[in-house]
Scaffold this active site. Structure first.
Site: not given
Length: 216
Positions: A139, A190, A195
């Site tokens: 967003h 985990a 990225t």
């Protein structure tokens, strides 16, 4: 009185355990998921042979016909598949041509989410833990102007497709962001946040995820 109620409850549960044993519960779950798979497959672009979509599964974004799942794949309960054809932000209506492709012989754990406004491609043999997020969008960006807008009203931004190779193992609570390619046979530890691209045949982990070991 508490002891009496506890004793009565214990007897009732013991009796119920005889009338409805754990194996019977599993058989009912298997039957329910078969029926649910038959129903939800009508809204997908494709569902391969012997694949399951367990109850419940949330389909978002209007692009359900652009979601395809290969053979012998299991989508565990509480999955969210968001394939966004359109998104209404504060200043415009965005349109996309999204696609989610999930390969064969995959097992995607409970409470996972895959979100695409571009493309998410998952190779054969994927195994994930629970609460994994794979999303090619976010967003808004990182400007002050956008920060003053409520996140849900910001434009969807994407750095590109997500491509996950074959036989990848993704641990619990991993996040994989847009523009990332993960090579074959990789293991993602985990709680990692991926990225950048991950080479084949290696183990990565951390926030952001870094190379921990090359498989020999």
């Amino acid at each position: 009185m508490k002891k009496l109620l506890k004793a009565i409850a214990s007897v009732l549960m013991w009796t119920w355990g005889i009338l409805y044993p754990y194996r019977a519960s599993n058989r009912w779950k298997w039957f329910k998921n078969h029926l649910y798979t038959l129903w939800i497959s009508r809204f997908l672009g494709g569902l391969g042979d012997n694949s399951f979509v367990c109850y419940p599964c949330l389909l978002e974004g209007g692009g359900t016909k652009h979601i395809s799942i290969g053979d012998n794949t299991c989508i565990q309960a509480h999955m969210v598949l968001g394939c966004w054809e359109q998104y209404v932000s504060q200043d415009c209506i965005q349109t996309f041509s999204p696609e989610i492709i999930i390969g064969s012989n995959c097992n995607i754990g409970e409470y996972c989410q895959i979100a695409a406004c571009n493309k998410v491609i998952i190779g054969d043999g994927l195994l994930t833990g629970r609460f994994v997020y794979i999303g090619d969008n976010s967003h808004g960006g990182l400007s002050k102007e956008e920060a003053a807008i409520p996140p849900v009203k910001r434009r969807l931004e994407s750095k590109g497709d997500i491509v996950i190779g074959k036989n990848v193992w993704i641990g619990d609570k991993v996040t994989i962001v847009s523009g990332v390619t993960i090579g074959d046979n990789a293991i993602i530890g985990a709680n990692s946040v991926v990225t950048h691209d991950v080479p084949s045949n290696c183990i990565v982990g951390g926030v952001p995820a870094k190379l921990l070991k090359v498989l020999e």
